[in-house]
Design an enzyme around this catalytic site. Structure first.
Site, PDB file in Angstrom:
ATOM      1  N   SER A  79       0.829  -1.216   0.000  1.00  0.00           N
ATOM      2  CA  SER A  79       0.000   0.000   0.000  1.00  0.00           C
ATOM      3  C   SER A  79       0.856   1.256   0.000  1.00  0.00           C
ATOM      4  O   SER A  79       0.332   2.357   0.139  1.00  0.00           O
ATOM      5  CB  SER A  79      -0.915   0.002   1.228  1.00  0.00           C
ATOM      6  OG  SER A  79      -0.158  -0.144   2.405  1.00  0.00           O
ATOM      7  N   THR A 181      -0.829   3.225   3.917  1.00  0.00           N
ATOM      8  CA  THR A 181      -0.269   4.558   4.156  1.00  0.00           C
ATOM      9  C   THR A 181       0.553   4.595   5.423  1.00  0.00           C
ATOM     10  O   THR A 181       0.045   4.352   6.514  1.00  0.00           O
ATOM     11  CB  THR A 181      -1.380   5.639   4.296  1.00  0.00           C
ATOM     12  OG1 THR A 181      -2.145   5.640   3.104  1.00  0.00           O
ATOM     13  CG2 THR A 181      -0.808   7.020   4.523  1.00  0.00           C
ATOM     14  N   THR A 199       2.134   7.006   0.468  1.00  0.00           N
ATOM     15  CA  THR A 199       1.126   5.987   0.141  1.00  0.00           C
ATOM     16  C   THR A 199       1.021   5.753  -1.357  1.00  0.00           C
ATOM     17  O   THR A 199       1.418   6.617  -2.156  1.00  0.00           O
ATOM     18  CB  THR A 199      -0.263   6.448   0.648  1.00  0.00           C
ATOM     19  OG1 THR A 199      -1.197   5.381   0.550  1.00  0.00           O
ATOM     20  CG2 THR A 199      -0.797   7.634  -0.125  1.00  0.00           C
ATOM     21  N   ARG A 209      -6.267  10.244  -9.403  1.00  0.00           N
ATOM     22  CA  ARG A 209      -6.827  10.538  -8.083  1.00  0.00           C
ATOM     23  C   ARG A 209      -5.689  10.758  -7.070  1.00  0.00           C
ATOM     24  O   ARG A 209      -4.745  10.000  -6.989  1.00  0.00           O
ATOM     25  CB  ARG A 209      -7.713   9.378  -7.635  1.00  0.00           C
ATOM     26  CG  ARG A 209      -8.376   9.575  -6.261  1.00  0.00           C
ATOM     27  CD  ARG A 209      -7.584   8.943  -5.151  1.00  0.00           C
ATOM     28  NE  ARG A 209      -8.235   9.064  -3.854  1.00  0.00           N
ATOM     29  CZ  ARG A 209      -7.642   8.759  -2.688  1.00  0.00           C
ATOM     30  NH1 ARG A 209      -6.392   8.315  -2.681  1.00  0.00           N
ATOM     31  NH2 ARG A 209      -8.266   8.909  -1.562  1.00  0.00           N
ATOM     32  N   VAL A 210      -5.821  11.825  -6.318  1.00  0.00           N
ATOM     33  CA  VAL A 210      -4.853  12.119  -5.256  1.00  0.00           C
ATOM     34  C   VAL A 210      -5.624  12.168  -3.942  1.00  0.00           C
ATOM     35  O   VAL A 210      -6.703  12.774  -3.876  1.00  0.00           O
ATOM     36  CB  VAL A 210      -4.150  13.474  -5.524  1.00  0.00           C
ATOM     37  CG1 VAL A 210      -3.295  13.890  -4.328  1.00  0.00           C
ATOM     38  CG2 VAL A 210      -3.279  13.371  -6.779  1.00  0.00           C
ATOM     39  N   GLY A 211      -5.073  11.545  -2.924  1.00  0.00           N
ATOM     40  CA  GLY A 211      -5.752  11.529  -1.630  1.00  0.00           C
ATOM     41  C   GLY A 211      -5.242  12.608  -0.699  1.00  0.00           C
ATOM     42  O   GLY A 211      -4.666  13.613  -1.125  1.00  0.00           O
ATOM     43  N   ASP A 212      -5.447  12.375   0.570  1.00  0.00           N
ATOM     44  CA  ASP A 212      -5.029  13.353   1.588  1.00  0.00           C
ATOM     45  C   ASP A 212      -3.534  13.310   1.896  1.00  0.00           C
ATOM     46  O   ASP A 212      -2.946  14.304   2.326  1.00  0.00           O
ATOM     47  CB  ASP A 212      -5.780  13.067   2.903  1.00  0.00           C
ATOM     48  CG  ASP A 212      -5.496  11.659   3.427  1.00  0.00           C
ATOM     49  OD1 ASP A 212      -5.475  10.706   2.612  1.00  0.00           O
ATOM     50  OD2 ASP A 212      -5.256  11.515   4.638  1.00  0.00           O
ATOM     51  N   THR A 232      -4.658   8.644   8.267  1.00  0.00           N
ATOM     52  CA  THR A 232      -4.743   7.526   7.334  1.00  0.00           C
ATOM     53  C   THR A 232      -6.211   7.166   7.155  1.00  0.00           C
ATOM     54  O   THR A 232      -7.059   7.567   7.947  1.00  0.00           O
ATOM     55  CB  THR A 232      -3.937   6.307   7.854  1.00  0.00           C
ATOM     56  OG1 THR A 232      -3.998   5.263   6.881  1.00  0.00           O
ATOM     57  CG2 THR A 232      -4.462   5.788   9.181  1.00  0.00           C
ATOM     58  N   GLY A 233      -6.487   6.445   6.082  1.00  0.00           N
ATOM     59  CA  GLY A 233      -7.874   6.067   5.821  1.00  0.00           C
ATOM     60  C   GLY A 233      -8.419   6.788   4.610  1.00  0.00           C
ATOM     61  O   GLY A 233      -7.675   7.090   3.667  1.00  0.00           O
ATOM     62  N   HIS A 234      -9.690   7.067   4.662  1.00  0.00           N
ATOM     63  CA  HIS A 234     -10.435   7.594   3.520  1.00  0.00           C
ATOM     64  C   HIS A 234     -10.051   9.060   3.246  1.00  0.00           C
ATOM     65  O   HIS A 234     -10.571   9.979   3.861  1.00  0.00           O
ATOM     66  CB  HIS A 234     -11.922   7.483   3.864  1.00  0.00           C
ATOM     67  CG  HIS A 234     -12.825   7.601   2.702  1.00  0.00           C
ATOM     68  ND1 HIS A 234     -14.108   7.142   2.728  1.00  0.00           N
ATOM     69  CD2 HIS A 234     -12.652   8.134   1.471  1.00  0.00           C
ATOM     70  CE1 HIS A 234     -14.675   7.380   1.566  1.00  0.00           C
ATOM     71  NE2 HIS A 234     -13.810   7.985   0.791  1.00  0.00           N
TER      72      HIS A 234
HETATM   73  C1  SD4 Z   1      -5.594   7.934   0.640  1.00  0.00           C
HETATM   74  N1  SD4 Z   1      -5.310   8.151   2.996  1.00  0.00           N
HETATM   75  O1  SD4 Z   1      -5.006   7.911  -0.427  1.00  0.00           O
HETATM   76  C2  SD4 Z   1      -4.895   7.387   1.851  1.00  0.00           C
HETATM   77  C3  SD4 Z   1      -5.166   5.938   1.946  1.00  0.00           C
HETATM   78  C4  SD4 Z   1      -5.069   5.334   3.280  1.00  0.00           C
HETATM   79  O2  SD4 Z   1      -5.661   3.722   4.786  1.00  0.00           O
HETATM   80  O3  SD4 Z   1      -4.468   5.842   4.193  1.00  0.00           O
HETATM   81  N2  SD4 Z   1      -5.718   4.240   3.538  1.00  0.00           N
HETATM   82  O4  SD4 Z   1      -6.758   8.343   0.759  1.00  0.00           O
END
Ligand code: SD4
Length: 323
Positions: A79, A181, A199, A209-212, A232-234
């Site tokens: 990941s 992440t 991540t 797509r770019v996350g946080d 981490t997460g969504h």
């Molecule tokens: C994201 N926050 O790209 C990351 C993914 C992640 O546990 O941390 N998942 O949204």
């Protein structure tokens, strides 16, 4: 798969102290006691790597970079960095950032073919007048700095992706293996804070797509006078509330790291409720550390683990959660 026995042992050892919501690693007059925290179970080995620097009076920025690089370079960690799961078009695209106690920061987003995006982010911070570089431009910059192109897609990830392609159901997966992440935050011997976050993002995400994680304030934030936080997460949900910034600002206003994380998670939950949105496929976890060495962690749901290392502890802990 983590070593379950070891995890249980560590958790039991840690249980007592973590139950006191605010863990204190006392700071002496002559200096601080270094401490490092990382997300998920792979945070344990990342902390060990970071400790080689922190534990020998090195600085927090070097420590977090080295710590997360270990995970980026490990093809069995699927990941982050090399080995990360690809997007829905089969490309492994990486996001990373780094920040120090002086608000100096660097970030790369949507970067392909480079094993250690966190080090490219550090070079963006140190060698350009900018903070973020993205995609093709980030790759060009990395190559100009001497990074080498490498194939990030390992056979295991490709196999899973080809399996996914059969149905191609667009439902990006969060915390696919319970360790997505790596966010790492650290306090060094002279009392400086730093953080890094890296991540491959959500598995089978849309291309681009770019996350946080690479967004300063969302996936990571450091204020040398208050504290550091990582998420981490969504990612979309974390961006909405500028999660890590929010946690650090909470600490600045006097909240403990634990309370600061709880407040941010509660805010995210409130927004889900307001939108009447489905929370079944989501998870969010925050980690926070203040400049006294107190730390906290909190998640939306059960399952978020984090690792803590200091002079006298080396733990993998289960974070408390909302529901
Ligand atoms: C994201 N926050 O790209 C990351 C993914 C992640 O546990 O941390 N998942 O949204």
């Amino acid at each position: 798969m983590q070593n379950r026995r070891k995890f249980i042992k560590n958790t039991l050892l840690a249980g007592a102290s973590f139950a006191l919501a605010d863990n204190v690693f006392a700071s002496g007059k002559k200096g601080k006691k270094p401490i490092v925290l990382s997300t998920w179970n792979f945070g344990k080995k990342a902390n060990t790597e970071a400790w080689k620097t922190l534990g020998s009076k090195g600085n927090a920025l070097d420590a977090v970079e080295k710590g997360v690089r270990l995970i980026e370079s490990d093809p069995t960690e699927r990941s982050v960095g090399k080995g990360g799961r690809p997007d829905r078009d089969g490309h492994v695209t990486l996001d990373a950032c780094i920040m120090n106690h002086l608000f100096q920061c660097g970030s790369v987003t949507f970067l392909e073919q480079i094993e250690n995006p966190v080090s490219v982010a550090r070079m963006v911070m140190e060698k350009t007048p900018h903070i973020m570089l993205s995609g093709e431009g980030a790759l060009q910059f990395a190559l100009a700095q001497g990074f080498e192109k490498t194939n990030l897609l390992v056979p295991e990830s490709e196999k899973e992706w080809r399996e996914w392609l059969k149905k191609s159901e667009y439902k990006p997966i969060i915390n696919i293996e319970n360790h997505d992440t790596i966010g790492m935050i650290a306090l060094d011997q002279i009392g400086n804070l730093a953080g890094a976050c890296t991540t491959s993002g959500l598995a089978w995400k849309m291309h681009g797509r770019v996350g946080d994680s690479p967004i300063i304030g969302a996936g990571l934030y450091v204020d040398g006078e208050a504290g550091a936080a990582t998420a981490t997460g969504h990612g979309e949900e974390v961006i909405r509330v500028v999660g890590s910034f929010r946690v650090v600002e909470n600490m600045k206003r006097g909240m403990s790291p634990q309370k600061a994380c709880e407040e941010a998670v509660k805010q995210i939950k409130k927004l889900f409720d307001k939108r009447n949105a489905d929370m079944s496929n989501t998870q969010i976890g925050f980690l926070a550390l203040n400049n006294k060495g107190e730390y906290g962690a909190f998640a939306l749901k059960k399952g978020f683990q984090f690792a803590v290392k200091s002079e006298d502890s080396d733990l993998l802990l289960d974070a408390n959660y909302l529901s």
